[in-house]
Design a protein around this motif. Structure first.
Motif, short mmCIF file in Angstrom:
data_model
loop_
_atom_site.label_atom_id
_atom_site.label_comp_id
_atom_site.label_asym_id
_atom_site.label_seq_id
_atom_site.Cartn_x
_atom_site.Cartn_y
_atom_site.Cartn_z
N ILE A 66 0.45 -0.73 -0.04
CA ILE A 66 0.07 0.13 -0.03
C ILE A 66 0.85 1.25 -0.07
O ILE A 66 2.01 0.73 0.36
N GLY A 67 0.11 1.90 -0.45
CA GLY A 67 1.35 3.40 -0.59
C GLY A 67 0.84 4.79 -1.38
O GLY A 67 0.14 3.99 -2.36
N PRO A 68 1.26 6.02 -1.49
CA PRO A 68 0.53 6.48 -2.18
C PRO A 68 0.85 5.99 -3.79
O PRO A 68 2.08 5.93 -3.88
N SER A 69 0.67 6.80 -4.92
CA SER A 69 1.32 7.23 -6.16
C SER A 69 2.14 7.58 -6.46
O SER A 69 2.54 8.09 -5.79
N GLY A 70 2.54 7.36 -7.14
CA GLY A 70 3.62 7.12 -7.45
C GLY A 70 5.32 6.71 -6.23
O GLY A 70 6.45 7.21 -6.60
N SER A 71 4.65 5.80 -6.02
CA SER A 71 5.45 5.13 -4.09
C SER A 71 6.78 4.28 -4.46
O SER A 71 7.56 3.90 -4.62
N GLY A 72 6.31 3.75 -6.23
CA GLY A 72 6.94 2.86 -6.63
C GLY A 72 6.73 0.95 -6.71
O GLY A 72 7.22 0.33 -7.45
N VAL A 98 2.99 -3.82 3.43
CA VAL A 98 4.25 -2.81 3.24
C VAL A 98 3.54 -2.17 3.16
O VAL A 98 2.77 -1.65 2.23
N PHE A 99 4.27 -0.63 3.98
CA PHE A 99 3.44 0.58 3.22
C PHE A 99 5.22 1.15 2.56
O PHE A 99 6.24 1.35 3.13
N MET A 100 4.59 1.43 0.88
CA MET A 100 6.25 2.44 0.55
C MET A 100 5.52 3.88 0.69
O MET A 100 4.54 3.70 0.09
N SER A 101 6.38 4.10 0.12
CA SER A 101 6.00 5.99 0.06
C SER A 101 7.95 6.36 -1.14
O SER A 101 8.96 6.11 -0.20
N ASP A 102 7.75 7.54 -1.40
CA ASP A 102 8.20 7.33 -2.63
C ASP A 102 9.86 6.37 -2.58
O ASP A 102 11.30 6.60 -2.19
N ASP A 145 5.15 8.84 9.96
CA ASP A 145 3.84 10.14 9.92
C ASP A 145 3.53 10.13 8.54
O ASP A 145 2.94 10.32 8.17
N ARG A 146 4.65 9.49 7.82
CA ARG A 146 3.89 9.19 6.47
C ARG A 146 2.85 8.30 5.91
O ARG A 146 2.17 8.29 5.18
N ALA A 147 2.91 7.06 6.95
CA ALA A 147 1.49 5.95 6.57
C ALA A 147 0.46 7.13 7.44
O ALA A 147 -0.99 6.74 7.10
#
Ligand SMILES: Nc1ncnc2c1ncn2[C@@H]1O[C@H](COP(=O)(O)OP(=O)(O)O)[C@@H](O)[C@H]1O
Ligand SMILES: [Mg+2]
Length: 264
Positions: free
Chosen positions: A55-61, A229-233, A252-254
């Motif tokens: 899971i994670g924002p759009s564009g996180s890979g 798993v949380f992905m960001s950037d 904080d990002r999650a």
């Protein structure tokens, strides 16, 4: 969005006794698109029988991660192994790998000019070298399992999005993959069709299929995932059980991401 009831049976991440040996292993994987460091030092192990939600924002890979596991994208450094074997570069070994890793994408990518049945039998006949009669028999059984056996003679465009996506799952399963990757399989669907696809995926998870699922469907994650798993950037920022992640995200990002998807 939460389309299902939460269950309380989820075990702590990685400790389920029913999980087998490592099936998908990523070690220190890096990938760039030009200046963009899209996968950064990714370490991830998925064990046989495990259901991992990414899971994670759009564009996180997330999509790049899935595509790298299937070698639709090359990586710059690090190592990816499927069932102990490093990803092959090309040729027959790569075709075999692709057959071992089933993939269901966001957009229904069925062959438009082939019937539903042909869509499901094509891979087994061409890649797995199955006899046509055997491939047909198994395809019909799979179409039955995903609830669209009566559509076998139709063309993809005659089916609803939810039905097409269930055919895409049957088509991937027809190759008898070791692991199934799902990249936002319900995000292009009308809301009333989301559950019919998620139900098939939950059933698959219960049968012990190893699955990597990119989705924001919390109901699915809570019902079926061993781990989130949380992905960001381009980084894996957080790993937790679905219950831990959705009720008490640590980073904080999650927290920020969850507040956005929970607010509508
Ligand atoms: N083929 C490509 N060439 C250049 N940049 C790409 C390519 N594919 C993806 N990207 C970029 O890589 C980043 C991650 O994309 P993606 O893996 O699709 O993220 P996600 O699936 O999490 O939304 C995004 O910034 C995207 O624009
Ligand atoms: Mg994506």
């Amino acid at each position: 969005m939460d389309h299902g009831e939460a269950t309380t049976t989820t075990e702590p991440a990685g400790t389920s006794p029913t999980l087998g040996p490592p099936l998908v292993e990523l070690k220190d994987v890096n990938k760039h698109f030009g200046d963009l460091h899209v996968l950064q030092d990714i370490d991830l192990t998925v064990r046989k029988g495990e259901v991992l939600v990414v899971i994670g924002p759009s564009g996180s890979g997330k999509s790049t991660l899935c595509r790298a596991i299937n070698r639709l994208e090359t990586i710059d450094s690090g190592e990816i192994r499927i069932d102990g074997q490093p990803l092959p570069e090309e040729g027959k070994a790569l075709a075999k790998l692709r057959a071992d890793v089933g993939m269901v994408f966001q957009a229904f990518n069925l062959f438009a000019h082939k019937t539903i049945l042909e869509n499901v039998t094509l891979g087994p006949i061409k890649v797995r070298r199955e006899r046509t009669s055997a491939a047909k028999e198994r395809a019909l059984a799979l179409l039955d399992r995903v609830g669209v056996k009566n559509q076998a003679g139709k063309m993809p465009a005659q089916l609803s999005g939810g039905q097409q996506q269930r055919v895409a799952i049957a088509r991937a399963l027809a190759m008898q993959p070791k692991v199934m990757l799902f990249d936002e399989p319900t995000s292009a669907l009308d809301p009333e069709m989301i559950n019919e696809v998620l139900d098939v995926m939950v059933a698959l998870a219960k049968e012990g299929m190893t699955m990597i699922v990119v989705t924001h469907e919390m109901g699915f994650a809570r019902k079926a995932a061993n781990r989130v798993v949380f992905m960001s950037d381009g980084q894996i920022v957080e790993e937790a059980t679905p219950e831990e992640f959705f009720t008490a995200p640590r980073s904080d990002r999650a927290k920020d991401f969850l507040s956005k998807i929970l607010s509508h």
